[in-house]
Design a protein around this motif. Structure first.
Motif, PDB file in Angstrom:
ATOM      1  N   SER A  29       0.818  -1.220   0.000  1.00 42.71           N
ATOM      2  CA  SER A  29       0.000   0.000   0.000  1.00 42.71           C
ATOM      3  C   SER A  29       0.848   1.265   0.000  1.00 42.71           C
ATOM      4  CB  SER A  29      -0.946   0.008   1.217  1.00 42.71           C
ATOM      5  OG  SER A  29      -0.220   0.146   2.426  1.00 42.71           O
ATOM      6  N   GLY A  30       1.976   1.229   0.697  1.00 43.01           N
ATOM      7  CA  GLY A  30       2.834   2.416   0.748  1.00 43.01           C
ATOM      8  C   GLY A  30       3.733   2.560  -0.458  1.00 43.01           C
ATOM      9  N   TYR A 150       2.197   0.001   8.119  1.00 39.64           N
ATOM     10  CA  TYR A 150       1.782   1.369   7.804  1.00 39.64           C
ATOM     11  C   TYR A 150       2.737   2.370   8.458  1.00 39.64           C
ATOM     12  CZ  TYR A 150      -2.756  -0.464   6.180  1.00 39.64           C
ATOM     13  OH  TYR A 150      -3.751  -1.132   5.524  1.00 39.64           O
ATOM     14  N   TYR A 154       5.281   4.782   6.521  1.00 46.11           N
ATOM     15  CA  TYR A 154       5.217   6.220   6.787  1.00 46.11           C
ATOM     16  C   TYR A 154       6.594   6.748   7.208  1.00 46.11           C
ATOM     17  CZ  TYR A 154       3.757  10.658   8.922  1.00 46.11           C
ATOM     18  OH  TYR A 154       3.625  11.976   9.255  1.00 46.11           O
ATOM     19  N   LEU A 286      -0.667   8.615   3.689  1.00 41.70           N
ATOM     20  CA  LEU A 286      -0.115   7.494   4.454  1.00 41.70           C
ATOM     21  C   LEU A 286      -0.464   7.619   5.932  1.00 41.70           C
ATOM     22  CD1 LEU A 286       3.405   7.074   2.807  1.00 41.70           C
ATOM     23  CD2 LEU A 286       1.505   5.461   2.712  1.00 41.70           C
ATOM     24  N   THR A 289      -3.876   6.519   6.416  1.00 35.93           N
ATOM     25  CA  THR A 289      -3.908   5.062   6.329  1.00 35.93           C
ATOM     26  C   THR A 289      -3.556   4.434   7.676  1.00 35.93           C
ATOM     27  OG1 THR A 289      -3.258   5.182   4.016  1.00 35.93           O
ATOM     28  CG2 THR A 289      -3.003   3.064   5.094  1.00 35.93           C
ATOM     29  N   ILE A 290      -2.652   5.048   8.417  1.00 35.82           N
ATOM     30  CA  ILE A 290      -2.331   4.577   9.768  1.00 35.82           C
ATOM     31  C   ILE A 290      -3.572   4.653  10.651  1.00 35.82           C
ATOM     32  CG2 ILE A 290      -1.014   5.125  11.857  1.00 35.82           C
ATOM     33  CD1 ILE A 290       1.308   5.953  10.053  1.00 35.82           C
ATOM     34  N   GLY A 293      -5.665   1.737   9.973  1.00 35.37           N
ATOM     35  CA  GLY A 293      -5.126   0.562  10.647  1.00 35.37           C
ATOM     36  C   GLY A 293      -5.407   0.555  12.134  1.00 35.37           C
TER      37      GLY A 293
END
Length: 467
Positions: A29-30, A150, A154, A286, A289-290, A293
């Motif tokens: 994803s990253g 994640y 990041y 990003l 996105t964390i 998660g």
């Protein structure tokens, strides 16, 4: 290395397979945008780069039944750990697109094996009253692995510019998987095989002794007799001949519905979605996105503490309903070009609902509904179907979401989210109509659900003709 028999220790070690499952699948994803820039990929090639590991997952799931029967549950996990390590090294060094794809497929085989064997191992050693929560720890580990990567992604993104990330930084993301892979491989030598696999292989003395060691304060003789009785059918020619076609169909449907409700669209493409629907920069996307998660992890913990209390069916139906509402809302907002900050709100609601229901509880059900005599074969088929559905969703979403595509032009990006929402509604109906409640029963007691016909209670949920 001496092996232990404490169920918590066994669960935590084996759940590292789940952590690597999450780490390996989410690390992409990253790196999606960096891979597209580095290898100059089209939308279809990008989709394949993201989903290529899923080809390995499909292969791994197909092999997992044979491998776990032939070499044992622990032996299968050791093989998976080695594949994770090979993939981590290979994915970090390629100069060519197809070399990268090959190593991602190798890692996917490891994921496919671990995704089936880890929850099966835990289910086979867990006491009935705690089985749901303990198996759900594997899902916790999956999400924790995703959350860890994640943060890793990041942190790596902050180490340099976007140009540095596109040229070099993405390699560090994949190489970082070496650390948990080595840890998993070493710790697997501290756990034994499962009593049910030992009994399956006729090693009754070892199986009985291990079962007693795992339950030192309990009379294990009734359970031991149930295990032996359940294995009488092991030499029958197949799943269908053994009378378990109906439960196999339910397992396959649970697996497919977990995927076609759209979870991996967010887990794999969250940064791209957030950037596409807003003015977010790479690092902000990003960071968001964390947050995805963190919500996923938090509600998975809630599922761990509620699945054995409230049961599997209520959590599954409530969660799938909320997932459907969230997807339909996102799709409608996209279609009306009314996307705003609440996109993240609906995304987080969807993730929370999934983490409370289809995420952990699907794995709980899959690990416990299949009878001892066919568990590894049936679970392998169900997980194979799950990874195939995952591949289809992951491969098709970038093409449906490409701004130049006909579907995107007609529906302004809303179509795939509507499709996933409709699948969520169907999931609620399927759980209500076909899936029985399984909490609190031993694995052997659950076999009677598929062996008796009744019009009352949970037996009413069985498919017509199930024997």
């Amino acid at each position: 290395m001496k092996t232990g028999t404490n169920v918590i220790h066994l669960t935590l070690v084996v759940a590292l397979g789940g952590l690597l499952f999450g780490y390996d699948t989410a690390v992409i994803s990253g790196a999606v945008e960096a891979l597209q820039n580095y290898f100059q990929l089209t939308a279809a090639e990008l989709g394949f780069a993201a989903s290529s590991a899923l080809i390995g997952c499909v292969l791994g799931a197909a092999l997992a039944g044979y491998v776990s029967n032939r070499y044992g549950r622990r032996g299968a996990l050791i093989i998976a750990a080695l594949l994770f390590l090979i993939s981590a090294i290979g994915s970090a060094v390629p100069q060519h697109y197809w070399t990268f794809v090959i190593y991602r497929i190798i890692g996917g085989v490891g994921v496919g094996i671990a995704s089936m064997v880890s929850p099966m191992y835990i289910a086979e050693v867990a006491p009935p009253a705690r089985r749901g929560g303990l198996v759900a720890w594997n899902q916790f580990a999956i999400i924790f692995g995703m959350l860890v990567v994640y943060f890793v992604n990041y942190g790596i993104a902050l180490m340099g510019s976007d140009n540095w990330l596109n040229d070099v930084g993405w390699r560090y993301m994949f190489a970082s998987e070496m650390i948990p892979a080595i840890l998993f491989f070493g710790l697997l030598f501290t756990v034994p095989e499962t009593p049910r696999w030992l009994a399956l292989k006729g090693r009754n003395h070892e199986a009985h002794g291990l079962l007693k060691a795992m339950n030192p304060r309990q009379d294990i003789e009734p359970q031991w007799q149930e295990i032996k009785q359940s294995l009488i059918k092991v030499h029958r020619p197949g799943i269908i001949a053994a009378g378990y076609l109906g439960v196999l169909v339910i397992g396959i449907m649970l697996s497919v519905l977990q995927q076609v409700t759209g979870i991996n669209v967010f887990l794999y493409y969250a940064p791209a979605i957030l950037k596409g629907f807003s003015d977010s920069t790479t690092d902000i996307a990003l960071l968001q996105t964390i947050l995805v998660g963190a919500v996923n992890l938090s509600f998975t913990v809630l599922a761990i503490f509620t699945v054995d209390k409230f049961g599997r069916r209520p959590l599954m139906m409530i969660g799938a309903g909320l997932m459907a509402v969230s997807m339909l809302a996102i799709g409608t907002a996209a279609y009306l070009d009314a996307i705003g900050g609440y996109l993240l709100v609906f995304m987080l609601l969807y993730i929370a609902a999934f983490a409370l229901s289809l995420g952990p509880v699907t794995w709980v059900l899959l690990s416990e509904i299949f009878p001892n005599s066919v568990r590894s074969r049936a679970l392998s088929i169900a997980v194979f179907a799950q990874w195939f559905a995952n591949f289809v969703v992951s491969q098709s979403f970038p093409m449906m979401n490409e701004k130049e595509s006909f579907i995107f032009q007609q529906f302004h990006g809303g179509f795939p989210f509507w499709l996933y929402g409709i699948m969520g509604i169907f999931t609620v109906y399927f759980i209500y109509r076909w899936v029985p409640e399984t909490k609190g029963k031993s694995l052997e007691q659950l076999e009677t659900i598929w062996q008796h016909d009744s019009t009352q209670g949970e037996h009413r949920m069985k498919p017509a003709g199930l024997s």
